[in-house]
Design a protein around this motif. Structure first.
Motif, PDB file in Angstrom:
ATOM      1  N   ASP A 158       0.832  -1.206   0.000  1.00  0.00           N
ATOM      2  CA  ASP A 158       0.000   0.000   0.000  1.00  0.00           C
ATOM      3  C   ASP A 158       0.867   1.257   0.000  1.00  0.00           C
ATOM      4  O   ASP A 158       0.426   2.333   0.390  1.00  0.00           O
ATOM      5  CB  ASP A 158      -0.917   0.003   1.221  1.00  0.00           C
ATOM      6  N   GLY A 159       2.111   1.084  -0.419  1.00  0.00           N
ATOM      7  CA  GLY A 159       3.034   2.211  -0.422  1.00  0.00           C
ATOM      8  C   GLY A 159       3.988   2.182   0.750  1.00  0.00           C
ATOM      9  O   GLY A 159       5.027   2.852   0.737  1.00  0.00           O
ATOM     10  N   SER A 160       3.660   1.403   1.794  1.00  0.00           N
ATOM     11  CA  SER A 160       4.510   1.371   2.986  1.00  0.00           C
ATOM     12  C   SER A 160       5.821   0.634   2.733  1.00  0.00           C
ATOM     13  O   SER A 160       6.765   0.774   3.511  1.00  0.00           O
ATOM     14  CB  SER A 160       3.759   0.714   4.144  1.00  0.00           C
ATOM     15  N   GLU A 161       5.864  -0.167   1.641  1.00  0.00           N
ATOM     16  CA  GLU A 161       7.099  -0.889   1.357  1.00  0.00           C
ATOM     17  C   GLU A 161       8.248   0.063   1.032  1.00  0.00           C
ATOM     18  O   GLU A 161       9.412  -0.312   1.071  1.00  0.00           O
ATOM     19  CB  GLU A 161       6.898  -1.882   0.202  1.00  0.00           C
ATOM     20  N   SER A 162       7.911   1.329   0.700  1.00  0.00           N
ATOM     21  CA  SER A 162       8.956   2.308   0.397  1.00  0.00           C
ATOM     22  C   SER A 162       9.716   2.733   1.648  1.00  0.00           C
ATOM     23  O   SER A 162      10.785   3.345   1.540  1.00  0.00           O
ATOM     24  CB  SER A 162       8.342   3.540  -0.266  1.00  0.00           C
ATOM     25  N   LEU A 163       9.200   2.430   2.833  1.00  0.00           N
ATOM     26  CA  LEU A 163       9.869   2.801   4.076  1.00  0.00           C
ATOM     27  C   LEU A 163      11.258   2.183   4.154  1.00  0.00           C
ATOM     28  O   LEU A 163      12.259   2.879   4.377  1.00  0.00           O
ATOM     29  CB  LEU A 163       9.013   2.371   5.272  1.00  0.00           C
ATOM     30  N   LEU A 164      11.331   0.868   3.966  1.00  0.00           N
ATOM     31  CA  LEU A 164      12.624   0.198   4.039  1.00  0.00           C
ATOM     32  C   LEU A 164      13.562   0.656   2.933  1.00  0.00           C
ATOM     33  O   LEU A 164      14.757   0.831   3.146  1.00  0.00           O
ATOM     34  CB  LEU A 164      12.427  -1.320   3.964  1.00  0.00           C
ATOM     35  N   GLN A 165      13.003   0.854   1.737  1.00  0.00           N
ATOM     36  CA  GLN A 165      13.835   1.305   0.627  1.00  0.00           C
ATOM     37  C   GLN A 165      14.439   2.671   0.920  1.00  0.00           C
ATOM     38  O   GLN A 165      15.624   2.923   0.644  1.00  0.00           O
ATOM     39  CB  GLN A 165      12.996   1.363  -0.654  1.00  0.00           C
ATOM     40  N   SER A 166      13.647   3.543   1.516  1.00  0.00           N
ATOM     41  CA  SER A 166      14.144   4.878   1.851  1.00  0.00           C
ATOM     42  C   SER A 166      15.244   4.800   2.896  1.00  0.00           C
ATOM     43  O   SER A 166      16.267   5.499   2.799  1.00  0.00           O
ATOM     44  CB  SER A 166      12.991   5.748   2.367  1.00  0.00           C
ATOM     45  N   LEU A 167      15.060   3.946   3.913  1.00  0.00           N
ATOM     46  CA  LEU A 167      16.097   3.803   4.939  1.00  0.00           C
ATOM     47  C   LEU A 167      17.379   3.241   4.351  1.00  0.00           C
ATOM     48  O   LEU A 167      18.487   3.656   4.715  1.00  0.00           O
ATOM     49  CB  LEU A 167      15.582   2.909   6.062  1.00  0.00           C
ATOM     50  N   ASP A 168      17.235   2.275   3.416  1.00  0.00           N
ATOM     51  CA  ASP A 168      18.424   1.723   2.759  1.00  0.00           C
ATOM     52  C   ASP A 168      19.134   2.774   1.912  1.00  0.00           C
ATOM     53  O   ASP A 168      20.371   2.857   1.899  1.00  0.00           O
ATOM     54  CB  ASP A 168      18.027   0.539   1.877  1.00  0.00           C
ATOM     55  N   ASP A 169      18.344   3.583   1.210  1.00  0.00           N
ATOM     56  CA  ASP A 169      18.938   4.622   0.367  1.00  0.00           C
ATOM     57  C   ASP A 169      19.734   5.609   1.211  1.00  0.00           C
ATOM     58  O   ASP A 169      20.851   6.005   0.838  1.00  0.00           O
ATOM     59  CB  ASP A 169      17.839   5.360  -0.398  1.00  0.00           C
ATOM     60  N   ILE A 170      19.176   6.007   2.347  1.00  0.00           N
ATOM     61  CA  ILE A 170      19.878   6.961   3.230  1.00  0.00           C
ATOM     62  C   ILE A 170      21.142   6.319   3.789  1.00  0.00           C
ATOM     63  O   ILE A 170      22.199   6.949   3.862  1.00  0.00           O
ATOM     64  CB  ILE A 170      18.947   7.412   4.366  1.00  0.00           C
ATOM     65  N   SER A 171      21.037   5.033   4.183  1.00  0.00           N
ATOM     66  CA  SER A 171      22.186   4.347   4.778  1.00  0.00           C
ATOM     67  C   SER A 171      23.345   4.228   3.805  1.00  0.00           C
ATOM     68  O   SER A 171      24.516   4.279   4.204  1.00  0.00           O
ATOM     69  CB  SER A 171      21.775   2.951   5.255  1.00  0.00           C
ATOM     70  N   ASN A 172      23.042   4.066   2.517  1.00  0.00           N
ATOM     71  CA  ASN A 172      24.087   3.824   1.517  1.00  0.00           C
ATOM     72  C   ASN A 172      24.448   5.068   0.706  1.00  0.00           C
ATOM     73  O   ASN A 172      25.253   4.974  -0.225  1.00  0.00           O
ATOM     74  CB  ASN A 172      23.628   2.711   0.567  1.00  0.00           C
ATOM     75  N   ASP A 173      23.853   6.189   1.036  1.00  0.00           N
ATOM     76  CA  ASP A 173      24.130   7.433   0.301  1.00  0.00           C
ATOM     77  C   ASP A 173      25.433   8.044   0.822  1.00  0.00           C
ATOM     78  O   ASP A 173      25.531   8.435   1.992  1.00  0.00           O
ATOM     79  CB  ASP A 173      22.967   8.415   0.497  1.00  0.00           C
ATOM     80  N   TRP A 174      26.440   8.122  -0.053  1.00  0.00           N
ATOM     81  CA  TRP A 174      27.751   8.630   0.364  1.00  0.00           C
ATOM     82  C   TRP A 174      27.704  10.101   0.772  1.00  0.00           C
ATOM     83  O   TRP A 174      28.595  10.599   1.467  1.00  0.00           O
ATOM     84  CB  TRP A 174      28.777   8.429  -0.759  1.00  0.00           C
ATOM     85  N   ARG A 175      26.644  10.795   0.349  1.00  0.00           N
ATOM     86  CA  ARG A 175      26.532  12.211   0.709  1.00  0.00           C
ATOM     87  C   ARG A 175      26.050  12.414   2.144  1.00  0.00           C
ATOM     88  O   ARG A 175      26.110  13.517   2.681  1.00  0.00           O
ATOM     89  CB  ARG A 175      25.585  12.916  -0.251  1.00  0.00           C
TER      90      ARG A 175
END
Length: 777
Positions: free
Chosen positions: A38-55
């Motif tokens: 229902d769109g909530s699956e983007s929560l984990l993806q967002s956390l992963d993106d932040i964790s792996n963002d070199w910036r």
């Protein structure tokens, strides 16, 4: 977020030190341990993106000095180990692990930034065991979800608000945690009080116990947090964490024993999670080496869940809560795992208003049919299930087992008592009412998975001994049980999807290998000898595509019959995303069945060592949106009046079947087949007949005199006949055609599917715009 402060207290210690923001998650577990689509699956993806963002700087949520506010995190996961014990609460564990592990947040329970009333203030205890409850999992299969949630919430609130009693009022929401009645007077609102006040006695005892541990287990017995150095942890700990046996400070023995007992006795799953190099303070690095890593979390949870599940005697299948919900919907429970319910078609035919599709297709007497199940549990949670999932789930039988003779006797008696109760219903035909006291048919399709019952063959034989025919429906997840089944009147396998992906979406099976189980079950049908049916439930937007896949599944079992039926919409529920647009019209089911026949013909033309027999449209029941495909070699003979046409014999000679079944019971070497107990299908039940499957001896009844505004339509869906079945004038047809053109300009020429974040799929089709219109007359 804003700092969370307590309310209703003047105690200065009831405010979080440093004004730390708190983030709490309550997350469900979806298929394969994911979040709902229902769109909530983007929560984990967002956390992963932040964790792996070199910036982004490492540990961006970590407070590096006392002036910075430290984000505190807690999570509660919900799920059912009946699906997969390894994935229960996986979203909650992963979200908590990302925030606490890589992003630098801290657990809310036991964090020194909160006024935690737990031991040394670290929220952890020696030897890798967790003292706090920042992360907990509730397992619906174990039955501890409500208790675990209350325990988690109490721990979170008590960690936030020190020096006050927290009355969460959870008993009205999740129960009181002791299996007792819910507090009907509570409004479910949390309260924060100073002083003693009233509340749950168990909670107060637990809080007092924790306070006693906190004050007595550390050196000096000080209960004042100001007396403890924030950076020192427990003063009686050894500095060497590598030798736990030497860490025998003044508080270790008693605290360890009490905490061990508490973890095993009351915690479903309780963990705080840290990586060794992500500690809040470098001074605690040695101490934190005992904390569980993210990778180790699954084994601990699996171990704790297994311990919780262990029991010496089998439990009853239905909980009091489930029993209450089932009874509310009209089920009469039999023993500990069976039920009966009066079918609406039984009442319809008692009043002369028509029988069900089985009356049309197979000649049963609907008012003499008992709908029952020996197993309320099921291995699927289908989106179209009209039972709204009030029943238990499970992959194998693990409950108390009632005697088959008792089940049949009580089921028949209960059914007859319900028949007696219909005597006062207006329109009951008393001759039929008297005959209905003798049960002649049993549809083992009420709810759950009847073939799961370990003594199903004995139960079937009990029914046959009473001269009751048997129609058993299975979802195809227990192939071995199908192989072992004794001959019955008619055996169904539900085929709800044509691909592994759509099966996962529609049936939501507990078995990971559900697709392989379904195919194996269908292959077993080829060797059964008696009448077998592949039952297809069409749900528009969900499983109405890839018709060739259905044909290949039917070909696996060379099924005697193929039932194609439109799904029945039974209203909105939290357990299903269906809406009225997902229900097909009868003409759509007819078209689906014609295409399925073409696909079966194509497979038959391929030939091979074991060629597929020919199928053709034999019967239809418009009222149920049902069409029957039948094997020509088993059910069709040349029509004596016109040899160029076929005469269908899909009805059943029930007396003959009982004779054959009795012979097989006496001598298991005796075999009989489909053709040995067939009977002629009446002309009104044949596909294409003017009656469209409605028995002419009955009268069609319409509620509140509501009649279709139009009775016939052309291929485009344009009405051609009015409510009285009179042809429309040409100018009326032209006007209606213009209206449809306008509608098509708005929504398009073809059927469109709009999928919402909730998972709901809404169908728009301009060709159906005139189908549902009614007039009062």
């Amino acid at each position: 977020g804003d700092p969370i402060n307590s309310t209703g207290s003047n105690n200065k210690d009831s405010t979080i030190k440093g004004g730390s923001p708190i983030l709490l998650f309550v997350l469900p577990t979806w298929t394969n341990g994911t979040l709902p689509p229902d769109g909530s699956e983007s929560l984990l993806q967002s956390l992963d993106d932040i964790s792996n963002d070199w910036r982004v700087a490492p540990e961006p949520l970590k407070a590096h000095n006392e002036k910075e506010a430290q984000l505190l995190v807690g999570a509660f996961g919900m799920g059912s180990s009946a699906y997969d014990a390894e994935t229960v609460g996986k979203p909650a564990k992963e979200v908590f692990g990302r925030l606490v592990g890589k992003l630098g947040a801290r657990p809310v329970v036991g964090s020194r930034n909160a006024n935690c009333n737990v031991g040394n203030g670290s929220g952890k205890k020696r030897g890798g065991k967790i003292r706090g409850n920042s992360l907990m999992i509730g397992d619906a299969e174990v039955g501890d979800a409500e208790i675990s949630f209350e325990k988690w919430m109490n721990g979170v609130m008590n960690s936030i608000f020190q020096g006050v009693e927290v009355d969460l009022g959870l008993s009205s929401v999740v129960g009181n945690g002791n299996g007792g009645e819910r507090n009907s007077n509570s409004k479910g609102k949390g309260k924060v009080k100073s002083g003693k006040g009233k509340g749950n006695g168990h909670q107060k005892q637990q809080l007092e116990k924790e306070k006693e541990q906190s004050s007595s287990s550390c050196c000096g017995g000080s209960s004042n947090k100001e007396d403890l150095n924030d950076d020192a942890g427990c003063a009686c700990k050894s500095s060497d964490d590598n030798d736990d046996s030497d860490n025998v400070g003044c508080c270790s023995s008693k605290a360890k024993d009490e905490d061990d007992n508490d973890d095993s006795a009351t915690d479903s799953i309780s963990e705080d999670e840290d990586d060794d190099d992500d500690d809040y303070d470098e001074d605690e690095e040695e101490e934190d080496r005992g904390v569980l890593d993210v990778e180790d979390m699954g084994n601990v949870i699996k171990s704790q869940t297994s311990t919780k599940k262990s029991t010496t005697t089998p439990k009853e299948m239905v909980t009091p809560k489930q029993a209450k919900a089932l009874k509310k919907e009209g089920y009469r429970l039999i023993g500990t795992h069976s039920a009966v319910k009066l079918c609406r078609w039984t009442k319809h035919q008692l009043r002369g208003r028509g029988g069900c599709y089985k009356h049309t297709h197979y000649g049963i007497t609907s008012y003499q049919c008992m709908e029952a199940t020996p197993s309320l549990a099921c291995a699927n949670k289908c989106v179209f299930c009209w039972r709204h999932h009030k029943n238990p789930v499970g992959r194998e039988w693990r409950w108390k087992t009632d005697e088959p003779g008792m089940i049949v006797k009580e089921a028949v008696n209960t059914h007859v008592s319900m028949i007696k109760e219909t005597k006062g219903i207006p329109g009951i035909q008393m001759d039929r009412w008297a005959e209905a006291h003798t049960v002649r048919h049993c549809a083992l399709s009420l709810v759950g998975e009847p073939i799961m019952y370990p003594r199903i063959n004995e139960l079937l034989q009990e029914l046959h001994d009473r001269k009751i025919s048997t129609f058993l429906v299975t979802n195809g997840q227990h192939p071995q049980a199908i192989r072992d089944l004794i001959p019955i009147t008619q055996l169904y396998v539900s085929v709800d999807a044509s691909t592994p992906e759509s099966l996962e979406a529609v049936d939501r099976p507990l078995f990971r290998d559900a697709w392989d189980r379904l195919k194996t079950s269908l292959a077993c049908l080829k060797h059964k000898g008696q009448r077998t049916v592949a039952r297809l439930t069409v749900v528009k937007g969900w499983n109405s595509d890839e018709i060739g896949g259905y044909a290949r599944l039917v070909a696996l079992g060379h099924c005697s019959l193929v039932e194609v039926k439109g799904v029945t919409f039974c209203g909105k529920s939290d357990a299903s995303n269906l809406n009225m647009s997902n229900t097909p019209w009868h003409h759509e089911v007819v078209e689906f069945t014609k295409v399925l026949k073409q696909e079966l013909d194509a497979i038959r033309e391929e030939g091979g060592e074991d060629p597929l027999p020919e199928y053709d449209l034999a019967c239809e029941h418009k009222h149920s949106c049902s069409v029957l495909l039948a094997r020509v070699d088993q059910f069709a003979v040349p029509d004596p009046d016109d040899p160029t046409k076929r005469k269908w014999r899909t009805w059943i000679d029930y007396d003959k079947f009982q004779e054959l079944a009795a012979r097989h019971a006496a001598d298991p070497t005796f075999k009989f087949g489909v053709e040995d107990y067939i009977a002629d299908t009446p002309s009104w039940a044949v596909f294409g007949a003017e009656e469209e499957g409605f028995d002419p001896t009955d009268n069609r009844h319409r509620k509140k005199k509501r009649h279709p505004k139009y009775t016939r339509f052309d291929e485009e869906g344009i009405p051609t006949h009015d409510t009285f079945d009179e042809p429309l004038k040409e100018e009326e047809i032209v006007e209606l055609r213009e209206q449809m053109k306008q509608k098509k300009r708005e929504v398009g020429d073809a059927s469109t599917v709009t999928e919402f974040k909730s998972g709901e799929k809404r169908i728009e089709d301009a060709s159906l715009m005139f189908r549902g219109l009614v007039v009062i007359r």
